[in-house]
Scaffold this active site. Structure first.
Site, PDB file in Angstrom:
ATOM      1  N   HIS A  91      -8.854  10.093  16.342  1.00  0.00           N
ATOM      2  CA  HIS A  91      -9.536  10.975  17.291  1.00  0.00           C
ATOM      3  C   HIS A  91     -11.041  10.706  17.291  1.00  0.00           C
ATOM      4  O   HIS A  91     -11.655  10.524  18.342  1.00  0.00           O
ATOM      5  CB  HIS A  91      -9.257  12.436  16.947  1.00  0.00           C
ATOM      6  CG  HIS A  91     -10.100  13.422  17.699  1.00  0.00           C
ATOM      7  ND1 HIS A  91      -9.938  13.660  19.043  1.00  0.00           N
ATOM      8  CD2 HIS A  91     -11.130  14.209  17.300  1.00  0.00           C
ATOM      9  CE1 HIS A  91     -10.828  14.559  19.432  1.00  0.00           C
ATOM     10  NE2 HIS A  91     -11.564  14.911  18.394  1.00  0.00           N
ATOM     11  N   ASP A 114     -28.704  -7.028  39.830  1.00  0.00           N
ATOM     12  CA  ASP A 114     -27.538  -6.873  38.952  1.00  0.00           C
ATOM     13  C   ASP A 114     -28.094  -6.792  37.533  1.00  0.00           C
ATOM     14  O   ASP A 114     -29.299  -6.736  37.349  1.00  0.00           O
ATOM     15  CB  ASP A 114     -26.594  -8.088  39.104  1.00  0.00           C
ATOM     16  CG  ASP A 114     -25.171  -7.751  38.647  1.00  0.00           C
ATOM     17  OD1 ASP A 114     -25.023  -7.049  37.631  1.00  0.00           O
ATOM     18  OD2 ASP A 114     -24.221  -8.181  39.314  1.00  0.00           O
ATOM     19  N   TRP A 128     -13.478   8.757  10.016  1.00  0.00           N
ATOM     20  CA  TRP A 128     -14.159   7.648  10.703  1.00  0.00           C
ATOM     21  C   TRP A 128     -15.171   6.971   9.809  1.00  0.00           C
ATOM     22  O   TRP A 128     -15.585   5.867  10.059  1.00  0.00           O
ATOM     23  CB  TRP A 128     -14.812   8.139  11.998  1.00  0.00           C
ATOM     24  CG  TRP A 128     -16.180   8.755  11.850  1.00  0.00           C
ATOM     25  CD1 TRP A 128     -16.477   9.918  11.194  1.00  0.00           C
ATOM     26  CD2 TRP A 128     -17.420   8.249  12.361  1.00  0.00           C
ATOM     27  NE1 TRP A 128     -17.813  10.171  11.271  1.00  0.00           N
ATOM     28  CE2 TRP A 128     -18.425   9.166  11.988  1.00  0.00           C
ATOM     29  CE3 TRP A 128     -17.786   7.126  13.108  1.00  0.00           C
ATOM     30  CZ2 TRP A 128     -19.761   8.988  12.320  1.00  0.00           C
ATOM     31  CZ3 TRP A 128     -19.117   6.951  13.438  1.00  0.00           C
ATOM     32  CH2 TRP A 128     -20.098   7.874  13.046  1.00  0.00           C
ATOM     33  N   SER A 162     -19.216  -5.993  21.183  1.00  0.00           N
ATOM     34  CA  SER A 162     -19.393  -5.516  22.561  1.00  0.00           C
ATOM     35  C   SER A 162     -20.688  -4.721  22.700  1.00  0.00           C
ATOM     36  O   SER A 162     -21.456  -4.925  23.647  1.00  0.00           O
ATOM     37  CB  SER A 162     -18.177  -4.665  22.947  1.00  0.00           C
ATOM     38  OG  SER A 162     -18.500  -3.752  23.941  1.00  0.00           O
ATOM     39  N   SER A 163     -20.948  -3.835  21.728  1.00  0.00           N
ATOM     40  CA  SER A 163     -22.154  -3.003  21.813  1.00  0.00           C
ATOM     41  C   SER A 163     -23.418  -3.844  21.752  1.00  0.00           C
ATOM     42  O   SER A 163     -24.361  -3.623  22.510  1.00  0.00           O
ATOM     43  CB  SER A 163     -22.180  -1.994  20.673  1.00  0.00           C
ATOM     44  OG  SER A 163     -21.165  -1.061  20.821  1.00  0.00           O
ATOM     45  N   HIS A 193     -25.979   7.605  11.380  1.00  0.00           N
ATOM     46  CA  HIS A 193     -26.865   8.604  11.961  1.00  0.00           C
ATOM     47  C   HIS A 193     -27.569   8.125  13.216  1.00  0.00           C
ATOM     48  O   HIS A 193     -27.571   8.834  14.219  1.00  0.00           O
ATOM     49  CB  HIS A 193     -27.832   9.214  10.957  1.00  0.00           C
ATOM     50  CG  HIS A 193     -28.310  10.522  11.494  1.00  0.00           C
ATOM     51  ND1 HIS A 193     -27.547  11.656  11.449  1.00  0.00           N
ATOM     52  CD2 HIS A 193     -29.405  10.849  12.218  1.00  0.00           C
ATOM     53  CE1 HIS A 193     -28.157  12.630  12.094  1.00  0.00           C
ATOM     54  NE2 HIS A 193     -29.287  12.171  12.572  1.00  0.00           N
ATOM     55  N   GLU A 250     -26.328   6.169  15.199  1.00  0.00           N
ATOM     56  CA  GLU A 250     -25.245   6.166  16.183  1.00  0.00           C
ATOM     57  C   GLU A 250     -25.165   7.492  16.942  1.00  0.00           C
ATOM     58  O   GLU A 250     -24.925   7.505  18.147  1.00  0.00           O
ATOM     59  CB  GLU A 250     -23.914   5.869  15.476  1.00  0.00           C
ATOM     60  CG  GLU A 250     -22.672   6.068  16.310  1.00  0.00           C
ATOM     61  CD  GLU A 250     -22.516   5.049  17.437  1.00  0.00           C
ATOM     62  OE1 GLU A 250     -23.176   3.992  17.364  1.00  0.00           O
ATOM     63  OE2 GLU A 250     -21.743   5.319  18.358  1.00  0.00           O
ATOM     64  N   TYR A 276     -27.579   9.427  17.703  1.00  0.00           N
ATOM     65  CA  TYR A 276     -28.652   9.470  18.702  1.00  0.00           C
ATOM     66  C   TYR A 276     -28.404   8.446  19.797  1.00  0.00           C
ATOM     67  O   TYR A 276     -28.806   8.656  20.947  1.00  0.00           O
ATOM     68  CB  TYR A 276     -30.018   9.269  18.036  1.00  0.00           C
ATOM     69  CG  TYR A 276     -30.330  10.385  17.076  1.00  0.00           C
ATOM     70  CD1 TYR A 276     -30.050  11.696  17.435  1.00  0.00           C
ATOM     71  CD2 TYR A 276     -30.869  10.148  15.825  1.00  0.00           C
ATOM     72  CE1 TYR A 276     -30.290  12.745  16.572  1.00  0.00           C
ATOM     73  CE2 TYR A 276     -31.121  11.194  14.956  1.00  0.00           C
ATOM     74  CZ  TYR A 276     -30.833  12.483  15.327  1.00  0.00           C
ATOM     75  OH  TYR A 276     -31.070  13.511  14.469  1.00  0.00           O
ATOM     76  N   SER A 331     -32.028  14.978  32.216  1.00  0.00           N
ATOM     77  CA  SER A 331     -33.372  14.988  32.804  1.00  0.00           C
ATOM     78  C   SER A 331     -33.310  14.715  34.300  1.00  0.00           C
ATOM     79  O   SER A 331     -33.964  15.403  35.103  1.00  0.00           O
ATOM     80  CB  SER A 331     -34.260  13.942  32.124  1.00  0.00           C
ATOM     81  OG  SER A 331     -34.434  14.256  30.766  1.00  0.00           O
ATOM     82  N   HIS A 361     -28.854  12.669   4.632  1.00  0.00           N
ATOM     83  CA  HIS A 361     -28.477  14.082   4.749  1.00  0.00           C
ATOM     84  C   HIS A 361     -26.960  14.222   4.959  1.00  0.00           C
ATOM     85  O   HIS A 361     -26.449  15.327   4.955  1.00  0.00           O
ATOM     86  CB  HIS A 361     -29.294  14.808   5.823  1.00  0.00           C
ATOM     87  CG  HIS A 361     -29.025  14.385   7.237  1.00  0.00           C
ATOM     88  ND1 HIS A 361     -29.970  14.404   8.212  1.00  0.00           N
ATOM     89  CD2 HIS A 361     -27.912  13.919   7.827  1.00  0.00           C
ATOM     90  CE1 HIS A 361     -29.450  13.988   9.356  1.00  0.00           C
ATOM     91  NE2 HIS A 361     -28.201  13.683   9.145  1.00  0.00           N
ATOM     92  N   HIS A 362     -26.279  13.096   5.176  1.00  0.00           N
ATOM     93  CA  HIS A 362     -24.817  13.147   5.219  1.00  0.00           C
ATOM     94  C   HIS A 362     -24.218  13.100   3.819  1.00  0.00           C
ATOM     95  O   HIS A 362     -23.005  13.175   3.663  1.00  0.00           O
ATOM     96  CB  HIS A 362     -24.263  11.973   6.038  1.00  0.00           C
ATOM     97  CG  HIS A 362     -24.656  12.038   7.485  1.00  0.00           C
ATOM     98  ND1 HIS A 362     -23.897  12.674   8.426  1.00  0.00           N
ATOM     99  CD2 HIS A 362     -25.747  11.567   8.134  1.00  0.00           C
ATOM    100  CE1 HIS A 362     -24.487  12.575   9.612  1.00  0.00           C
ATOM    101  NE2 HIS A 362     -25.617  11.913   9.460  1.00  0.00           N
ATOM    102  N   THR A 392     -36.814  17.085  19.644  1.00  0.00           N
ATOM    103  CA  THR A 392     -35.679  17.626  20.389  1.00  0.00           C
ATOM    104  C   THR A 392     -36.083  18.910  21.095  1.00  0.00           C
ATOM    105  O   THR A 392     -35.718  19.149  22.245  1.00  0.00           O
ATOM    106  CB  THR A 392     -34.505  17.888  19.433  1.00  0.00           C
ATOM    107  OG1 THR A 392     -34.333  16.739  18.601  1.00  0.00           O
ATOM    108  CG2 THR A 392     -33.236  18.123  20.200  1.00  0.00           C
ATOM    109  N   LYS A 414     -37.932  18.264  24.228  1.00  0.00           N
ATOM    110  CA  LYS A 414     -37.070  17.954  25.365  1.00  0.00           C
ATOM    111  C   LYS A 414     -36.497  19.230  25.981  1.00  0.00           C
ATOM    112  O   LYS A 414     -36.519  19.403  27.195  1.00  0.00           O
ATOM    113  CB  LYS A 414     -35.936  16.998  24.945  1.00  0.00           C
ATOM    114  CG  LYS A 414     -36.449  15.662  24.435  1.00  0.00           C
ATOM    115  CD  LYS A 414     -35.456  14.545  24.609  1.00  0.00           C
ATOM    116  CE  LYS A 414     -35.242  14.150  26.034  1.00  0.00           C
ATOM    117  NZ  LYS A 414     -36.306  13.328  26.593  1.00  0.00           N
ATOM    118  N   ARG A 425     -12.634  20.869   5.933  1.00  0.00           N
ATOM    119  CA  ARG A 425     -12.187  20.028   7.036  1.00  0.00           C
ATOM    120  C   ARG A 425     -11.211  18.979   6.499  1.00  0.00           C
ATOM    121  O   ARG A 425     -11.050  18.825   5.295  1.00  0.00           O
ATOM    122  CB  ARG A 425     -13.363  19.374   7.755  1.00  0.00           C
ATOM    123  CG  ARG A 425     -14.299  18.606   6.871  1.00  0.00           C
ATOM    124  CD  ARG A 425     -15.577  18.190   7.580  1.00  0.00           C
ATOM    125  NE  ARG A 425     -15.346  17.080   8.504  1.00  0.00           N
ATOM    126  CZ  ARG A 425     -16.159  16.025   8.633  1.00  0.00           C
ATOM    127  NH1 ARG A 425     -17.241  15.923   7.888  1.00  0.00           N
ATOM    128  NH2 ARG A 425     -15.902  15.079   9.500  1.00  0.00           N
TER     129      ARG A 425
END
Lengths: 524, 268
Positions: free
Chosen positions: A72, A102, A137, A167-168, A251, A253, A255, A266, A300-301, A326, A329, A448
């Site tokens: 998931h 293009d 994950w 790919s990324s 992390h 990732e 953002y 925006s 922090h993870h 943040t 924004k 979890r």
């Protein structure tokens, strides 16, 4: 200005397969994201079914449960959010917004897309072969090591992520080159729409973060299959090192996923307030500082794995500092609306939903950034609630906002607005009923990644599962509406949303034609 | 396939799909190497092939890349016809490679600076020693730096329209690169420890091995550049590939200098 040369309609399967046109590839990305999102959503529906009451009613054992949560998470991140926000909307609108014919490398663009379905096949294979990847994950060893998961599943997951990573990186190189080199004359960097900025910054982050994941996965693969000892204490290796490498990627990732969402919001807030975005340079610099800070907060993870006092203080502080850009924004969006003539169209509803729900997710993020509070909340449903508020109610809302906003531009057709409103309100109520109780469950100590729970957690879990029913039903409504609108939607005039500030809406007779069946092929 | 579609954007859209499929097949080849039993009746032949399965998996990729390169002379970036676009792309590619090697160096440095956390009293762990840095590794350093000088000179000659000298420079650089790879393979085969003997050989062989792989890729890029220069008999005909290959080669060179300093000189 915008693309004016002949653009062939993609009518056959081969035409879709071999196209290098940025709009067609953008459509492919969006169709792929919708399919992957449906798959990932179906898995989450199954998980909420299991969690609706205590006991193991549907899932055979903890391993298959863990395989489901892993699939998931990975599907939603790598095959739904990123392809939709970056591949889909990025491909469609970055060239149009900057006046490019293009993408810089159309062939690489096609390569970047086609790696993703193949990678997803590998990932789905890992779920079907043997016991599945029961690691989450984040793939922490020793659980993901050869002793923890001896079957082929983890190797297939790693290989799938390698393909997705290639790919990324390819598409990131393409976006950076396109944006830096192909802006029409006299469009300065600080004149670009914020969505283009967000794709540029996300791409730069991808370039630096994705290879670190590739290195960590290569070492994990070597540990599993070649007898390496990178993370194996028996050979002097350190499992915590993998956590550091993973979150150095992981992390940034998050953002990478949320910045393009900021960009879309925006555009929409500005358009439907009838005003240019408030504090444009500040918005750009806020995104840049979020990106820079994103690379120095990864630990922090890992507050509960034995990180020392000084690093915990540093990572707490650095993580909290991210609230400043943040907040800039969020306040700039509010200031844009302030005194504007707000039109509550369907995309604007989703954008407002994004701003409110993302702020809730950001606030619980500040709670979790405290090393002390995290000691208690780590690995509870509070964390699940937090990251679903920023992803499921953040990034996903932005995807729907962008999808409704640009749907007339992409298809030449309009969707029935009343269905869009029903979709929004059902999804809004459904996801909140689904995820808000998880805060309470987490504070009460429900862990979890466990398929079962004591009877005391029944109440909120039942309510959450009912919310999931409403959210999934509204997603079904969206899919039906999409299938109908692609074929029968009313023809949409180019000024359907009123005057535009950005170039992707410029008049172009070639593009105004409904895409008709071609769009349905990829979208349904 | 109708012409109109394959010509969109000036690129033949079939090769990217072929490359995507080849990369997928390469991943499948890796999977076959790790778990032959997954492939049913093929398991026997996979076991016979062993690591050669990877070579078989590389074959389609190699063919597809060659075909794409021949069909399009490398993908020309669309947009303003200058080399600014490709330059950005190569810089971005090298930036991502830097991030990759930074991760490998970070792993090494974590163990080298804090060996006691992993239970070692010293680094490298006591019986293990890298080769004497002032022997083979120093020779390799000299060889790679010399090839870097050749590439720089070749690039310079190309800008001055001296394509013959440029082709010679590139050829010498390729040969030196080949010698480097040969010496590295020799060092690996003579090594007293193997990849499986703990974390030190793991990170040592993985990092030097990935660097060697990048040298091989650099040699391939330089070979394409040399081929194009010789075939075109002119400086302009080779296109951007010479610049790209030379930048890439200098990057590979720089990584080796860091490797030599950290993995060899500092460790001994």
């Amino acid at each position: 200005m915008s693309a004016t040369e002949h653009r062939p309609e993609c009518r056959s399967i081969a035409a879709w397969l071999f196209t290098t046109d940025h709009k067609a590839i953008g459509t492919l990305y969006l169709g792929f994201a919708i399919m992957a999102g449906t798959l990932g959503g179906a898995i989450s529906g199954y998980m909420r079914l299991e969690l609706a009451q205590p006991g193991m009613d549907y899932v055979v054992n903890g391993q298959s449960w863990n395989a489901l949560i892993t699939a998931h998470g990975l599907i939603m991140i790598f095959y739904m959010v990123m392809p939709a926000l970056i591949g889909g909307f990025g491909n469609w609108f970055v060239p149009l917004m900057i006046g490019a014919r293009d993408m810089a490398f159309p062939g690489l663009n096609s390569l970047g897309f086609w790696l993703l379905p193949l990678s997803l096949i590998m990932l789905i294979g890992s779920l079907l072969v043997g016991d599945g990847t029961g690691t989450g994950w984040s793939l922490y060893p020793p659980l993901s090591g050869i002793d923890g998961q001896p079957g082929p599943s983890v190797d297939m997951t790693i290989l799938a992520l390698h393909l997705a990573g290639i790919s990324s990186v390819i598409s990131a190189i393409n976006f950076v080159t396109t944006i830096l080199n192909m802006r029409e004359d006299r469009l300065p960097l600080f004149g670009m729409p914020l969505f283009v900025w967000s794709i540029l910054i996300s791409s730069l982050m991808l370039l630096l973060a994705m290879p670190v994941l590739a290195a960590a996965l290569a070492m994990l693969l070597a540990d599993r299959n070649f007898g390496g000892a990178f993370f194996d204490p028996a050979g002097g290796g350190d499992p915590m090192l993998f956590m550091n490498l993973f979150w150095f990627f992981g992390h940034p990732e998050v953002y990478i996923m949320i910045l393009p969402a900021f960009g879309i919001i925006s555009q929409i807030v500005s358009r439907f307030s009838g005003r240019p975005i408030f504090g444009y340079p500040g918005m750009v610099l806020a995104m840049a500082s979020i990106a820079a800070l994103g690379f120095i907060v990864w630990a922090h993870h890992m507050f509960t794995v034995g990180v020392g006092f000084a690093p915990r203080a540093f990572f707490t502080l650095a993580s909290m500092v991210i609230a400043v850009p943040t907040g800039i924004k969020v306040f700039a969006w509010i200031a844009t609306m302030w005194g504007g003539s707000i039109r509550l169209t369907v995309p604007m509803l989703w954008a407002l939903g994004f701003i409110i729900m993302f702020t809730v997710g950001g606030t619980t993020g500040i709670v979790l950034a405290n090393a002390g509070a995290d000691q208690v909340l780590h690995n509870t449903y509070y964390v699940v609630a937090h990251f679903h508020y920023v992803l499921s109610l953040g990034a996903t809302y932005a995807i729907f906002a962008g999808f409704y906003y640009w749907f007339p531009r992409m298809t030449g057709r309009m969707f029935p607005e009343w269905v869009g409103r029903w979709h929004f309100w059902c999804f809004f109520i459904g996801t909140n009923v689904l995820f808000f109780p998880m805060h309470f469950l987490g504070l009460a100590g429900m862990p979890r990644r466990i398929a079962d729970y004591p009877d005391g957690f029944l109440g909120w879990n039942m309510i959450a599962s009912l919310g999931a029913v409403l959210a999934l039903a509204s997603t079904l409504l969206f899919l039906v509406m999409l299938a109908v609108s692609l074929r029968r939607g009313a023809s949409a005039p180019r000024d359907v949303w009123g005057p535009a500030f950005t170039h992707e809406w410029d008049d172009d007779p070639e593009m105004a034609r409904p895409r008709g069946t071609a769009g349905a092929e990829a979208g349904a | 396939m109708s012409k109109t579609v394959t010509e969109v954007g000036g690129t033949d859209g079939r090769w990217p799909v072929a490359i995507a499929v080849s990369l997928f097949l390469l991943a499948c080849a890796g999977l076959a190497l790790f778990h032959p039993s997954l492939f049913g009746t093929l398991a026997g032949s996979i076991a016979v092939l062993g690591p050669l399965v990877i070579a078989a998996g590389l074959l389609p990729l190699f063919i597809a890349l060659t075909a794409w390169s021949r069909a399009t002379s490398g993908e020309r970036a669309i947009g303003p016809q200058n080399t600014f676009g490709p330059r950005i792309a190569i810089i971005a590619l090298i930036a991502s490679e830097v991030a990759f090697f930074a991760a490998l160096f970070a792993v090494y440095l974590r163990y080298a600076i804090y060996p006691e956390i992993a239970g070692f009293s010293s680094w490298p762990p006591t019986p293990m020693r890298p080769d004497d840095p002032w022997g083979g590794p120093l020779l390799n350093t000299v060889i790679l730096v010399a090839s870097g000088v050749c590439v720089a000179a070749a690039h310079d000659w190309l800008l001055k329209e001296r394509w013959q000298l440029s082709a010679i420079g590139l050829t010498v650089a390729i040969a030196l690169g080949g010698v480097f790879v040969g010496l590295q393979l020799r060092e690996f085969s003579l090594a007293s420890v193997g990849f499986r003997d703990g974390v030190y050989p793991s990170i040592f062989f993985l990092t030097t091995g990935f660097h060697g792989l990048h040298v091989v890729i650099g040699i391939l890029l330089l070979s394409i550049a040399a081929y194009r220069v010789i075939r075109a008999r002119s400086a302009g005909g080779a296109g951007f590939i010479t610049t790209a290959a030379s930048w890439y080669w200098h990057f590979v060179d720089a990584v080796w200098l860091l490797l030599f300093a950290v993995f060899y000189a500092w460790a001994s």
